[in-house]
Design an enzyme around this catalytic site. Structure first.
Site, PDB file in Angstrom:
ATOM      1  N   HIS A 138      -0.534  12.723  32.783  1.00  0.00           N
ATOM      2  CA  HIS A 138      -0.178  12.661  31.389  1.00  0.00           C
ATOM      3  C   HIS A 138       1.258  13.046  31.252  1.00  0.00           C
ATOM      4  O   HIS A 138       1.701  14.147  31.639  1.00  0.00           O
ATOM      5  CB  HIS A 138      -1.066  13.827  30.685  1.00  0.00           C
ATOM      6  CG  HIS A 138      -0.951  13.841  29.219  1.00  0.00           C
ATOM      7  ND1 HIS A 138      -1.846  13.218  28.152  1.00  0.00           N
ATOM      8  CD2 HIS A 138      -0.123  14.517  28.655  1.00  0.00           C
ATOM      9  CE1 HIS A 138      -1.064  13.549  27.066  1.00  0.00           C
ATOM     10  NE2 HIS A 138      -0.367  14.229  26.996  1.00  0.00           N
ATOM     11  N   CYS A 139       2.123  12.209  30.471  1.00  0.00           N
ATOM     12  CA  CYS A 139       3.390  12.402  30.461  1.00  0.00           C
ATOM     13  C   CYS A 139       3.677  12.917  29.047  1.00  0.00           C
ATOM     14  O   CYS A 139       3.345  12.318  27.939  1.00  0.00           O
ATOM     15  CB  CYS A 139       4.081  10.973  30.600  1.00  0.00           C
ATOM     16  SG  CYS A 139       5.904  10.830  30.398  1.00  0.00           S
ATOM     17  N   PRO A 140       3.995  14.042  28.921  1.00  0.00           N
ATOM     18  CA  PRO A 140       4.594  14.668  27.658  1.00  0.00           C
ATOM     19  C   PRO A 140       5.845  13.893  26.813  1.00  0.00           C
ATOM     20  O   PRO A 140       5.886  14.008  25.758  1.00  0.00           O
ATOM     21  CB  PRO A 140       4.990  16.159  27.908  1.00  0.00           C
ATOM     22  CG  PRO A 140       5.440  16.199  29.288  1.00  0.00           C
ATOM     23  CD  PRO A 140       4.621  15.053  30.050  1.00  0.00           C
TER      24      PRO A 140
END
EC number: 2.3.1.225
Length: 377
Positions: free
Chosen positions: A184-186
């Site tokens: 999951h890439c912020p």
């Protein structure tokens, strides 16, 4: 260290046992007897609430850290919007400085062919950065369909209680299972999965190229701007000293205009920002390039590492079922079927879909026989 702890814990345990024995005697002071009874009552209550014959130390640690996990997941979920806005603002600031500060300077010094090359390359790179970042943000990573019984199921998700195909993992931030989940890439406020993995890597790659291009191309301008800023500081210092000494009859030292000050500081800001992003994002891009060459994701790397160690202890060799070979892995990842696709699908903006549906992982028909033999384990 263990011996020192045993020396310290030995007398402490002995004192505790003596206090517990004294607590059962009638001659013991009522205060001490009450403390011992409360201690034992508290232990019974704690064990009755938390005891589980199927649990262990790992279960207790997970339960203790569950509030921290919840806090991190929710913070990242809300901070994702802030990170996306930050990327847009920083990128826009670099583009604005390039047009307003760098372009007027190079128009006076560069030749026409050199200007043409910089014009086409910079705009090509910028278009690819904007395109892939937009696609990575807006494209869903892919989710297992609900209510389908015909898909190949490997396991059941413990969070969703739904069938989970191969290479699918649960994202605690999105609270959904993601096909071929990488992480999951912020900075995207989105999961990186089957349908947007190529966009994510392409954005990292072309953003790194753009930062290296800006940092290397503005090196001479940065040196001149940095020297000018140091000179401005010295002139301002001399001006303050002149005012303090009240030497009004002396001619004041020359000062830089407001536009020159802003230009010099903007060039220094551009070089430092592009250089730092090039180093950090370049390392991340190289790391993901290595994973793609091996045919695995960030999550699968940890899983494959444990599986490799487990089989090695038994004298067996681990084979990655999704590793078709370095070149074929890149073809599958980028969606390259023919030689023309390296231009139309890699070097130019393209929204083509990846191979497969993210649930079954049969090798493409053009994968070499060697790669197919590697898959058969």
């Amino acid at each position: 260290m263990r011996g020192q702890w045993s020396l310290l814990l030995g007398p402490a345990r002995l004192c505790l046992r003596l206090l517990l024995l004294l607590g059962y005697r009638r001659r013991c002071p009522p205060l001490l007897r009450g403390l011992v009874q409360r201690w034992r009552y508290g232990k019974v209550c704690l064990r009755s609430l938390l005891y589980n014959s199927f649990g262990g130390s790992d279960t207790a640690v997970d339960a203790a850290f569950e509030p921290i996990y919840w806090l991190v997941d929710n913070v990242i979920r809300w901070c994702g919007v802030v990170f996306v806005v930050l990327v847009i603002v920083l990128t826009s600031s670099i583009v604005a400085i390039a047009y307003l500060c760098v372009l007027p300077l190079i128009l006076q010094t560069y030749s026409v062919p050199r200007l043409c090359w910089h014009f086409f390359y910079s705009h090509w790179n910028l278009i690819l950065i904007v395109f892939h970042y937009y696609q990575a943000i807006t494209t869903p990573p892919g989710y297992p369909p609900q209510g389908r019984n015909d898909m190949t199921t490997v396991s059941i998700c413990k969070k969703c209680i739904n069938p989970k195909p191969a290479r699918t993992h649960h994202c605690s931030i999105c609270n959904r299972c993601v096909l071929k989940m990488d992480h999951h890439c912020p900075w995207l406020n989105n999961c990186v999965g089957h349908y947007n993995h190529r966009y994510f890597f392409s954005f990292c790659f072309f953003m790194t190229l753009g930062c290296v291009y800006c940092s290397y191309g503005s090196w001479d301008l940065f040196r001149e701007a940095y020297a000018a800023i140091e000179k401005m500081k010295q002139l301002d210092k001399n001006k303050l000293q002149a005012v303090a000494n009240q030497t009004y009859h002396q001619t004041p030292p020359p000062t830089f205009s407001f536009r020159e000050r802003v230009t010099h500081k903007s060039l220094v800001y551009l070089w430092f920002l592009c250089s730092s992003v090039a180093l950090a994002l370049g390392a991340l891009t190289i790391w993901h390039a290595v994973l793609i060459s091996r045919g695995e994701t960030s999550i699968e790397r940890h899983i494959n590492k444990k599986e490799r160690q487990r089989l090695q202890a038994k004298g067996r060799v681990f084979r990655n079922h999704y590793n078709y070979g370095c070149l074929d892995n890149w073809k599958v990842f980028l969606g390259v079927d023919t030689g023309r696709h390296w231009l139309t699908r890699v070097l130019l903006p393209s929204s083509h879909l990846p191979h497969g549906n993210g649930m079954s992982w049969d090798p493409p028909p053009w994968v070499t026989a060697h790669s197919a033999s590697v898959m058969a384990v």
